[in-house]
Scaffold this motif. Structure first.
Motif, PDB file in Angstrom:
ATOM      1  N   ILE A   1       0.791  -1.162   0.030  1.00 42.00           N
ATOM      2  CA  ILE A   1      -0.149   0.066   0.018  1.00 42.00           C
ATOM      3  C   ILE A   1       0.929   1.386   0.020  1.00 42.00           C
ATOM      4  O   ILE A   1       1.619   1.577   0.973  1.00 42.00           O
ATOM      5  CB  ILE A   1      -0.821  -0.080   1.271  1.00 42.00           C
ATOM      6  CG1 ILE A   1      -1.795  -1.176   1.229  1.00 42.00           C
ATOM      7  CG2 ILE A   1      -1.835   1.070   1.238  1.00 42.00           C
ATOM      8  CD1 ILE A   1      -2.351  -1.272   2.677  1.00 42.00           C
ATOM      9  N   GLY A   2       0.816   1.876  -1.054  1.00 42.14           N
ATOM     10  CA  GLY A   2       1.516   3.199  -1.248  1.00 42.14           C
ATOM     11  C   GLY A   2       0.593   4.389  -0.583  1.00 42.14           C
ATOM     12  O   GLY A   2      -0.465   4.459  -0.744  1.00 42.14           O
ATOM     13  N   VAL A   3       1.366   5.245   0.513  1.00 44.25           N
ATOM     14  CA  VAL A   3       0.708   6.063   1.373  1.00 44.25           C
ATOM     15  C   VAL A   3       1.285   7.611   0.923  1.00 44.25           C
ATOM     16  O   VAL A   3       2.370   7.684   0.903  1.00 44.25           O
ATOM     17  CB  VAL A   3       0.620   5.676   2.861  1.00 44.25           C
ATOM     18  CG1 VAL A   3       0.503   6.883   3.743  1.00 44.25           C
ATOM     19  CG2 VAL A   3      -0.128   4.534   3.163  1.00 44.25           C
ATOM     20  N   ASN A   4       0.140   8.670   0.928  1.00 46.03           N
ATOM     21  CA  ASN A   4       0.503   9.756   0.926  1.00 46.03           C
ATOM     22  C   ASN A   4       0.933  10.432   2.370  1.00 46.03           C
ATOM     23  O   ASN A   4       0.175  10.388   3.298  1.00 46.03           O
ATOM     24  CB  ASN A   4      -0.611  10.697   0.516  1.00 46.03           C
ATOM     25  CG  ASN A   4      -0.242  12.298   0.284  1.00 46.03           C
ATOM     26  OD1 ASN A   4       0.217  12.725   1.017  1.00 46.03           O
ATOM     27  ND2 ASN A   4      -0.384  12.534  -1.157  1.00 46.03           N
ATOM     28  N   HIS A   5       2.238  10.755   2.340  1.00 49.91           N
ATOM     29  CA  HIS A   5       2.681  11.247   3.636  1.00 49.91           C
ATOM     30  C   HIS A   5       1.910  12.636   4.261  1.00 49.91           C
ATOM     31  O   HIS A   5       1.766  12.383   5.492  1.00 49.91           O
ATOM     32  CB  HIS A   5       4.337  11.738   3.469  1.00 49.91           C
ATOM     33  CG  HIS A   5       4.859  12.253   4.553  1.00 49.91           C
ATOM     34  ND1 HIS A   5       5.662  11.202   5.662  1.00 49.91           N
ATOM     35  CD2 HIS A   5       5.363  13.639   5.111  1.00 49.91           C
ATOM     36  CE1 HIS A   5       6.172  12.219   6.399  1.00 49.91           C
ATOM     37  NE2 HIS A   5       5.865  13.664   6.147  1.00 49.91           N
ATOM     38  N   PHE A   6       1.327  13.331   3.435  1.00 53.97           N
ATOM     39  CA  PHE A   6       0.711  14.498   3.955  1.00 53.97           C
ATOM     40  C   PHE A   6      -0.534  14.216   4.535  1.00 53.97           C
ATOM     41  O   PHE A   6      -0.912  14.539   5.745  1.00 53.97           O
ATOM     42  CB  PHE A   6       0.740  15.519   2.789  1.00 53.97           C
ATOM     43  CG  PHE A   6      -0.127  16.662   3.145  1.00 53.97           C
ATOM     44  CD1 PHE A   6       0.283  17.752   3.294  1.00 53.97           C
ATOM     45  CD2 PHE A   6      -1.549  16.546   2.866  1.00 53.97           C
ATOM     46  CE1 PHE A   6      -0.466  18.873   3.644  1.00 53.97           C
ATOM     47  CE2 PHE A   6      -2.554  17.695   3.099  1.00 53.97           C
ATOM     48  CZ  PHE A   6      -1.630  18.755   3.643  1.00 53.97           C
ATOM     49  N   ILE A   7      -1.324  13.119   4.017  1.00 54.36           N
ATOM     50  CA  ILE A   7      -2.604  12.669   4.546  1.00 54.36           C
ATOM     51  C   ILE A   7      -2.559  12.064   5.807  1.00 54.36           C
ATOM     52  O   ILE A   7      -3.117  11.864   6.674  1.00 54.36           O
ATOM     53  CB  ILE A   7      -3.295  11.780   3.499  1.00 54.36           C
ATOM     54  CG1 ILE A   7      -3.823  12.565   2.301  1.00 54.36           C
ATOM     55  CG2 ILE A   7      -4.681  11.379   4.144  1.00 54.36           C
ATOM     56  CD1 ILE A   7      -4.315  12.043   1.023  1.00 54.36           C
ATOM     57  N   ALA A   8      -1.348  11.064   5.742  1.00 52.98           N
ATOM     58  CA  ALA A   8      -0.968  10.537   7.047  1.00 52.98           C
ATOM     59  C   ALA A   8      -0.720  11.454   8.255  1.00 52.98           C
ATOM     60  O   ALA A   8      -1.110  10.949   9.421  1.00 52.98           O
ATOM     61  CB  ALA A   8       0.526   9.566   6.742  1.00 52.98           C
ATOM     62  N   HIS A   9       0.019  12.708   7.931  1.00 48.62           N
ATOM     63  CA  HIS A   9      -0.120  13.498   8.990  1.00 48.62           C
ATOM     64  C   HIS A   9      -1.247  13.834   9.471  1.00 48.62           C
ATOM     65  O   HIS A   9      -1.606  14.016  10.890  1.00 48.62           O
ATOM     66  CB  HIS A   9       0.703  14.775   8.724  1.00 48.62           C
ATOM     67  CG  HIS A   9       2.111  14.801   8.837  1.00 48.62           C
ATOM     68  ND1 HIS A   9       2.919  14.332  10.106  1.00 48.62           N
ATOM     69  CD2 HIS A   9       3.328  14.743   7.948  1.00 48.62           C
ATOM     70  CE1 HIS A   9       4.102  14.470   9.886  1.00 48.62           C
ATOM     71  NE2 HIS A   9       4.372  14.571   8.816  1.00 48.62           N
ATOM     72  N   ILE A  10      -2.230  14.111   8.832  1.00 49.51           N
ATOM     73  CA  ILE A  10      -3.749  14.557   9.196  1.00 49.51           C
ATOM     74  C   ILE A  10      -4.214  13.172  10.146  1.00 49.51           C
ATOM     75  O   ILE A  10      -4.435  13.410  10.971  1.00 49.51           O
ATOM     76  CB  ILE A  10      -4.499  14.722   8.265  1.00 49.51           C
ATOM     77  CG1 ILE A  10      -4.114  16.211   7.416  1.00 49.51           C
ATOM     78  CG2 ILE A  10      -5.912  14.932   8.716  1.00 49.51           C
ATOM     79  CD1 ILE A  10      -4.785  16.150   6.068  1.00 49.51           C
ATOM     80  N   TYR A  11      -4.037  11.865   9.546  1.00 54.61           N
ATOM     81  CA  TYR A  11      -4.687  10.735  10.134  1.00 54.61           C
ATOM     82  C   TYR A  11      -4.023  10.442  11.607  1.00 54.61           C
ATOM     83  O   TYR A  11      -4.524  10.039  12.478  1.00 54.61           O
ATOM     84  CB  TYR A  11      -4.424   9.637   9.343  1.00 54.61           C
ATOM     85  CG  TYR A  11      -4.937   8.439   9.885  1.00 54.61           C
ATOM     86  CD1 TYR A  11      -6.499   8.379   9.612  1.00 54.61           C
ATOM     87  CD2 TYR A  11      -4.372   7.602  10.578  1.00 54.61           C
ATOM     88  CE1 TYR A  11      -7.004   7.169   9.996  1.00 54.61           C
ATOM     89  CE2 TYR A  11      -5.016   6.484  11.047  1.00 54.61           C
ATOM     90  CZ  TYR A  11      -6.578   6.223  10.783  1.00 54.61           C
ATOM     91  OH  TYR A  11      -6.937   4.984  11.413  1.00 54.61           O
ATOM     92  N   GLY A  12      -2.728  11.089  11.852  1.00 50.66           N
ATOM     93  CA  GLY A  12      -2.019  10.649  12.768  1.00 50.66           C
ATOM     94  C   GLY A  12      -2.693  11.385  14.124  1.00 50.66           C
ATOM     95  O   GLY A  12      -2.326  10.859  15.317  1.00 50.66           O
ATOM     96  N   ALA A  13      -3.547  12.308  13.923  1.00 51.28           N
ATOM     97  CA  ALA A  13      -4.168  13.033  15.067  1.00 51.28           C
ATOM     98  C   ALA A  13      -5.137  12.129  15.468  1.00 51.28           C
ATOM     99  O   ALA A  13      -5.915  12.422  16.586  1.00 51.28           O
ATOM    100  CB  ALA A  13      -4.726  14.443  14.660  1.00 51.28           C
ATOM    101  N   PHE A  14      -5.440  11.060  14.775  1.00 45.96           N
ATOM    102  CA  PHE A  14      -6.755  10.209  15.237  1.00 45.96           C
ATOM    103  C   PHE A  14      -6.024   8.830  15.802  1.00 45.96           C
ATOM    104  O   PHE A  14      -7.074   7.827  16.139  1.00 45.96           O
ATOM    105  CB  PHE A  14      -7.578   9.922  14.292  1.00 45.96           C
ATOM    106  CG  PHE A  14      -8.335  11.332  13.786  1.00 45.96           C
ATOM    107  CD1 PHE A  14      -9.485  12.061  14.320  1.00 45.96           C
ATOM    108  CD2 PHE A  14      -7.844  12.036  12.678  1.00 45.96           C
ATOM    109  CE1 PHE A  14      -9.880  13.172  14.214  1.00 45.96           C
ATOM    110  CE2 PHE A  14      -8.324  13.324  12.436  1.00 45.96           C
ATOM    111  CZ  PHE A  14      -9.422  13.912  12.983  1.00 45.96           C
ATOM    112  N   LEU A  15      -4.880   8.640  16.062  1.00 47.46           N
ATOM    113  CA  LEU A  15      -4.331   7.408  16.397  1.00 47.46           C
ATOM    114  C   LEU A  15      -4.374   7.217  18.039  1.00 47.46           C
ATOM    115  O   LEU A  15      -4.759   8.059  18.576  1.00 47.46           O
ATOM    116  CB  LEU A  15      -2.709   7.401  16.268  1.00 47.46           C
ATOM    117  CG  LEU A  15      -2.353   7.125  14.591  1.00 47.46           C
ATOM    118  CD1 LEU A  15      -0.963   7.203  14.462  1.00 47.46           C
ATOM    119  CD2 LEU A  15      -2.832   5.732  14.013  1.00 47.46           C
TER     120      LEU A  15
END
Length: 359
Positions: free
Chosen positions: A108-122
């Motif tokens: 799965i290739g992931v967009n680093h920018f979107i991952a930063h946003i998602y990190g706030a919900f871990l």
């Protein structure tokens, strides 16, 4: 139950993590290269790539060991595809491809920018993303490479409201620290140096806020610019420099505090304006600069009570693989896997949909 192995190598952090069902971080291992790059005053892409080569295998093994799982138990491998430094990205992506192929796991290739946003919900935030009351969501992603405002709707539709037209906020802090001879990385050093200083002692500019006597162009209402602040610091140092060409020690603390204040003021002012104008129910602040205590305190103080504020945990602000593995789970549950011939990308592409929402 699904276990995703995340791998991150977009810049100078080699990271791996195991995440269960998109939210529960079982392990998160990071190998930093700060000492290697500090002597150069910034990240050297080729050096970063070589260090990733050395660190990736032990970091991945460490993440699996910490999580108490084996590769056989991993359901998919998520890896940062971009944006970032191409030499560094290629090492991580190639490693992930080999690991996926050798173990028969989907990639799965992931967009680093979107991952930063998602990190706030871990970690503790399961269910928040599914709650309609969370939207519209306004995300400020602020780091050494990005300063962007992204509006996200309940169905996953997204659009970038604004971005930096020159330097990112993190870059301005790093270069400010270098100009003052404080060292690398600049963000943490600037914050520490500013402690106890007077943030209103010197008036540094607030670009694109309409405060320079000119009306602000509508297209720049939510855009950022930090090159002018950096230039103002350069002239400030020249004006106050001693015989050695450096800023006198007695002026340093107030100068750094005032410089940091200008950056924080612009970030909070523009984000809160966008939140008001678009009726945001949630504000997310993520990315490396979101570690800054002054920025966090300012958002906590100024965010309206009817708006939910989510500051990404500091451990998920800087580059990490937990955010990559967590976001990767949303692709996995849709079986939206990447082919093994995917390539890395340096620049942020246009984002119209986020993968953690919608069908």
């Amino acid at each position: 139950m699904s276990l995703i192995l995340g791998i991150e190598s977009s810049c100078d952090e080699t990271a791996a993590a195991v995440v269960r069902d998109g939210y529960q971080v079982l392990s998160s291992c990071v190998a930093s290269q700060i000492a290697k790059h500090a002597v150069h005053g910034g990240v050297v892409p080729e050096l970063a790539a070589r260090e990733h080569l050395v660190a990736l295998n032990p970091v991945v093994e460490g993440a699996l060991r910490e999580a108490g799982v084996t590769m056989k138990e991993i359901d998919a491998i998520a890896v940062t595809q971009g944006p970032g430094l191409i030499p560094a990205l290629l090492v991580g992506l190639s490693f992930a491809k080999g690991l996926a192929m050798g173990n028969g796991k989907p990639l799965i290739g992931v967009n680093h920018f979107i991952a930063h946003i998602y990190g706030a919900f871990l970690d503790e935030a399961h269910g928040v993303l599914e709650n309609p009351a969370t939207y519209p969501l306004l995300a400020l992603v602020v780091s050494g490479g990005h300063t962007s405002l992204m509006l996200i709707e309940r169905d996953g539709k997204a659009r970038q409201l604004g971005c930096t037209i020159d330097d990112a906020a993190g870059e301005a802090l790093d270069k400010g620290a270098k100009l003052l001879g404080l060292g690398y990385p600049g963000g943490p050093i600037m914050q520490k140096t500013a402690e106890g200083g007077d943030p209103h002692k010197y008036e540094f500019p607030r670009p694109l806020t309409g405060g320079a006597g000119k009306p602000l162009a509508p297209e720049n209402l939510y855009n950022f610019s930090f090159s002018g602040i950096k230039t103002a610091l350069l002239y400030h140092v020249k004006h106050h420099a001693g015989a050695d060409g450096k800023l006198p020690a007695e002026l340093l603390q107030d100068t750094v505090a005032s410089y940091q204040e200008a950056v924080v003021d612009v970030l909070t002012r523009k984000t809160l304006l966008a939140a008001k104008n678009f009726g945001a129910k949630t504000i997310v602040v993520a990315g490396g600069v979101a570690c800054n205590s002054v920025l966090r305190e300012r958002f906590e103080a100024l965010t309206p009570k009817h708006v939910q504020l989510r500051l990404a945990a500091r451990k998920y602000c800087t580059d990490n693989a937990a955010m990559v593995g967590g976001l990767g789970w949303h692709y996995h549950r849709k079986q939206a896997y990447s082919p093994l011939n995917i390539d890395s990308f340096a620049r942020l592409p246009q984002i119209t949909q986020v993968p953690f929402l919608g069908e």
